[in-house]
Design a protein around this motif. Structure first.
Motif, PDB file in Angstrom:
ATOM      1  N   LEU A  59       0.852  -1.189   0.000  1.00 11.45           N
ATOM      2  CA  LEU A  59       0.000   0.000   0.000  1.00 11.45           C
ATOM      3  C   LEU A  59       0.887   1.238   0.000  1.00 11.45           C
ATOM      4  N   THR A  60       0.702   2.105  -0.990  1.00 18.86           N
ATOM      5  CA  THR A  60       1.499   3.331  -1.077  1.00 18.86           C
ATOM      6  C   THR A  60       0.592   4.545  -0.975  1.00 18.86           C
ATOM      7  N   GLN A  61       1.170   5.609  -0.452  1.00 16.43           N
ATOM      8  CA  GLN A  61       0.439   6.847  -0.194  1.00 16.43           C
ATOM      9  C   GLN A  61       1.148   7.985  -0.918  1.00 16.43           C
ATOM     10  N   ASN A  62       0.488   8.533  -1.940  1.00 18.94           N
ATOM     11  CA  ASN A  62       1.107   9.566  -2.770  1.00 18.94           C
ATOM     12  C   ASN A  62       0.387  10.898  -2.558  1.00 18.94           C
ATOM     13  N   GLN A  69      -3.400  10.227  -2.491  1.00 25.88           N
ATOM     14  CA  GLN A  69      -3.976   9.173  -3.329  1.00 25.88           C
ATOM     15  C   GLN A  69      -3.291   7.866  -2.954  1.00 25.88           C
ATOM     16  N   TRP A  70      -4.096   6.879  -2.606  1.00 21.87           N
ATOM     17  CA  TRP A  70      -3.551   5.590  -2.193  1.00 21.87           C
ATOM     18  C   TRP A  70      -3.556   4.627  -3.373  1.00 21.87           C
ATOM     19  N   HIS A  71      -2.593   3.716  -3.360  1.00 25.44           N
ATOM     20  CA  HIS A  71      -2.499   2.698  -4.408  1.00 25.44           C
ATOM     21  C   HIS A  71      -2.229   1.357  -3.753  1.00 25.44           C
ATOM     22  N   LEU A  72      -2.949   0.334  -4.202  1.00 23.82           N
ATOM     23  CA  LEU A  72      -2.862  -0.994  -3.602  1.00 23.82           C
ATOM     24  C   LEU A  72      -2.428  -2.017  -4.636  1.00 23.82           C
ATOM     25  N   GLN A  73      -1.428  -2.825  -4.287  1.00 18.03           N
ATOM     26  CA  GLN A  73      -0.996  -3.948  -5.119  1.00 18.03           C
ATOM     27  C   GLN A  73      -1.094  -5.224  -4.293  1.00 18.03           C
ATOM     28  N   GLN A  74      -1.742  -6.228  -4.883  1.00 15.04           N
ATOM     29  CA  GLN A  74      -1.972  -7.497  -4.201  1.00 15.04           C
ATOM     30  C   GLN A  74      -0.904  -8.513  -4.585  1.00 15.04           C
ATOM     31  N   SER A  75      -0.712  -9.521  -3.707  1.00 13.93           N
ATOM     32  CA  SER A  75       0.234 -10.585  -4.010  1.00 13.93           C
ATOM     33  C   SER A  75      -0.215 -11.362  -5.254  1.00 13.93           C
ATOM     34  N   PRO A  76       0.735 -11.931  -5.984  1.00 16.93           N
ATOM     35  CA  PRO A  76       2.162 -11.994  -5.652  1.00 16.93           C
ATOM     36  C   PRO A  76       2.876 -10.667  -5.886  1.00 16.93           C
ATOM     37  N   LEU A  77       3.693 -10.281  -4.899  1.00 23.42           N
ATOM     38  CA  LEU A  77       4.487  -9.072  -5.021  1.00 23.42           C
ATOM     39  C   LEU A  77       5.841  -9.416  -5.634  1.00 23.42           C
ATOM     40  N   SER A  78       6.468  -8.442  -6.243  1.00 26.24           N
ATOM     41  CA  SER A  78       7.780  -8.640  -6.856  1.00 26.24           C
ATOM     42  C   SER A  78       8.736  -7.562  -6.372  1.00 26.24           C
ATOM     43  N   GLU A  79      10.030  -7.806  -6.527  1.00 32.20           N
ATOM     44  CA  GLU A  79      11.030  -6.832  -6.092  1.00 32.20           C
ATOM     45  C   GLU A  79      10.874  -5.517  -6.841  1.00 32.20           C
ATOM     46  N   GLU A  80      10.430  -5.580  -8.111  1.00 31.27           N
ATOM     47  CA  GLU A  80      10.272  -4.360  -8.905  1.00 31.27           C
ATOM     48  C   GLU A  80       9.224  -3.424  -8.303  1.00 31.27           C
ATOM     49  N   MET A  81       8.243  -3.996  -7.600  1.00 36.86           N
ATOM     50  CA  MET A  81       7.212  -3.154  -7.001  1.00 36.86           C
ATOM     51  C   MET A  81       7.756  -2.257  -5.896  1.00 36.86           C
ATOM     52  N   PHE A  82       8.928  -2.620  -5.369  1.00 37.83           N
ATOM     53  CA  PHE A  82       9.522  -1.841  -4.290  1.00 37.83           C
ATOM     54  C   PHE A  82      10.504  -0.792  -4.800  1.00 37.83           C
ATOM     55  N   ASP A  83      10.637  -0.688  -6.105  1.00 34.75           N
ATOM     56  CA  ASP A  83      11.500   0.345  -6.691  1.00 34.75           C
ATOM     57  C   ASP A  83      10.764   1.684  -6.702  1.00 34.75           C
ATOM     58  N   GLY A 130       4.647   5.744   7.672  1.00 41.61           N
ATOM     59  CA  GLY A 130       3.740   4.832   6.974  1.00 41.61           C
ATOM     60  C   GLY A 130       2.525   4.480   7.811  1.00 41.61           C
ATOM     61  N   SER A 131       1.403   4.252   7.135  1.00 51.70           N
ATOM     62  CA  SER A 131       0.163   3.870   7.822  1.00 51.70           C
ATOM     63  C   SER A 131      -0.771   3.220   6.809  1.00 51.70           C
ATOM     64  N   VAL A 132      -1.936   2.795   7.282  1.00 51.95           N
ATOM     65  CA  VAL A 132      -2.988   2.314   6.382  1.00 51.95           C
ATOM     66  C   VAL A 132      -4.201   3.238   6.465  1.00 51.95           C
ATOM     67  N   ALA A 166     -13.864   8.923  -1.300  1.00 50.46           N
ATOM     68  CA  ALA A 166     -14.183   8.317  -2.603  1.00 50.46           C
ATOM     69  C   ALA A 166     -12.914   8.038  -3.411  1.00 50.46           C
ATOM     70  N   ASP A 167     -13.037   7.071  -4.327  1.00 47.35           N
ATOM     71  CA  ASP A 167     -11.995   6.764  -5.315  1.00 47.35           C
ATOM     72  C   ASP A 167     -10.672   6.350  -4.672  1.00 47.35           C
ATOM     73  N   GLN A 168     -10.767   5.592  -3.585  1.00 49.23           N
ATOM     74  CA  GLN A 168      -9.575   5.033  -2.957  1.00 49.23           C
ATOM     75  C   GLN A 168      -9.712   3.510  -2.937  1.00 49.23           C
ATOM     76  N   PRO A 169      -8.606   2.777  -3.014  1.00 44.68           N
ATOM     77  CA  PRO A 169      -8.691   1.308  -3.049  1.00 44.68           C
ATOM     78  C   PRO A 169      -8.955   0.681  -1.688  1.00 44.68           C
ATOM     79  N   ILE A 170      -8.921   1.483  -0.626  1.00 49.00           N
ATOM     80  CA  ILE A 170      -9.182   0.977   0.716  1.00 49.00           C
ATOM     81  C   ILE A 170     -10.221   1.870   1.387  1.00 49.00           C
TER      82      ILE A 170
END
Length: 391
Positions: A59-62, A69-83, A130-132, A166-170
């Motif tokens: 979960l990222t917070q931009n 604006q929050w963005h959510l990526q579900q598993s499987p996660l990859s190392e590239e997602m942490f770049d 960081g938070s949720v 509104a318009d948030q993934p969580i």
């Protein structure tokens, strides 16, 4: 013998907690789980989140001109997602007890709550900031600090009318109302949060927070399970007998519906209905939420016997669900959503002891005259695990 102390302040008994706090108000438990402090480090969790078998979220917070604006990526996660991550982000990994039976044993600290209500242990890693987001849960949760520090704020009790951004993934919101709690938790500290109470946690440094969740089934789950079980009852397929008043041919009279409802309720309130409902509820609450993790290596019978002779003990594997119900003198055992039909009374008694958080020694198995092949089956089904470090 279990020696893990209850996760409660010294001046609050289980009876007082269940009467005054459970599902009513929060409670800070200083050093409620000291065993958790330092059990894991951030790299352990980040590495686990990349395992293809893990249930993880990133979960990222931009920040934007209109707000975050929050963005959510579900598993499987990859190392590239942490770049190129933003400054504020969080990794969540579910079902930690499947990866660490030692962590799963900390459920013993909550044995004052029936274990059929246990959900899973989730871990949240976040760097400073960081938070949720501000949110609430529909279930009870004990938020345990395992590494670093997290600031927790608690506010209003939410309801169906609570408005989410509104318009948030969580599901998050801005308004927590008047704050009733605002403190920083240290490793080993635990905060109990009842259902629907708004809460907001922000990492003060590299931070691991473990969530021990408790939830009950909803009525739709129970009804769905009840229908499945009822399909095996031939008597329920017999057409109903109803009194028939004179009425227009196209009309379904309210009196007919009332008669059907009355017979349905009478069936549910009968002894047969009690048995059907008991089985339906037992199957629901004993179901696993996550796919079973198959161990890469397994013991053979001789290795199991040797380990037990050297002092290892059999314990419940809390990545599985092992419960029992008792009506009159009959014990019925359920494991991972299934009723165990073909087990002996001796086996049922030992599984009952395990479900009640007891351990089984080699002497226990000898006294019960239970073949080690039976224990092998328990291990293969992940109902239990072998604790080599037991004293």
């Amino acid at each position: 013998m279990n020696t893990i102390k209850f996760c409660l302040p010294d001046n609050i008994s289980p009876e007082v907690f269940l009467r005054d706090y459970w599902q009513k108000k929060p409670l800070l438990i200083k050093q409620g789980l000291p065993q958790l402090a330092g059990m894991f480090e951030p790299d352990d969790i980040l590495g686990l989140s990349l395992d293809e078998a893990a249930t993880a979220r990133l979960l990222t917070q931009n920040p934007t001109s209109q707000g975050d604006q929050w963005h959510l990526q579900q598993s499987p996660l990859s190392e590239e997602m942490f770049d190129d991550l933003p400054e504020q982000w969080t990794v969540l990994v579910q079902n930690l007890e499947q990866w660490s039976p030692e962590l799963g044993q900390l459920w013993h600290a909550f044995n004052f709550i029936p274990q059929w209500q246990r959900d899973d242990i989730m871990v949240s890693y976040a760097p400073a900031g960081g938070s949720v987001g501000k949110h609430y849960d529909e279930y009870d949760v004990f938020l345990a600090q395992g590494y670093g520090h997290r600031r927790w704020q608690l506010g209003k009790v939410c309801d169906a009318g609570t408005e989410f951004i509104a318009d948030q993934p969580i599901r998050i919101f801005d308004d927590m109302g008047e704050l009733i709690f605002d403190e920083i938790l240290e490793p080993g500290d635990v905060l109990y949060v009842p259902p629907k109470l708004s809460h907001y946690g922000v990492a003060q440094d590299d931070c691991l927070t473990f969530s021990f969740g408790f939830r009950r089934p909803n009525l739709m789950q129970v009804l769905d399970s009840l229908v499945d079980i009822a399909t095996a009852e031939p008597s329920l397929f017999t057409p109903l007998l109803l009194e028939q008043p004179l009425q227009p041919s196209g009309q379904l009279e309210a009196s007919s519906i009332a008669q059907i409802k009355s017979q349905l309720l009478a069936k549910l309130q009968s002894e047969q209905g009690d048995q059907l409902i008991a089985q339906a509820v037992s199957e629901v609450v004993s179901k696993r939420q996550y796919e079973l993790l198959v161990p890469e290596e397994a013991l053979d019978v001789s290795e199991l016997e040797q380990a037990l002779k050297e002092g290892a003990v059999i314990k419940t594997d809390y990545s599985s669900r092992l419960i029992y119900s008792q009506q009159a003198d009959q014990i019925t055992v359920f494991a991972n959503g299934q009723r165990l039909e073909d087990i002996s009374g001796c086996e049922a008694e030992l599984l009952q002891r395990l479900a009640d958080a007891q351990s089984l020694t080699y002497q226990d198995l000898l006294a019960a005259d239970l073949p080690l092949e039976t224990i092998m089956g328990w291990l293969e089904n992940s109902w239990v695990w072998l604790d080599f470090d037991a004293q």
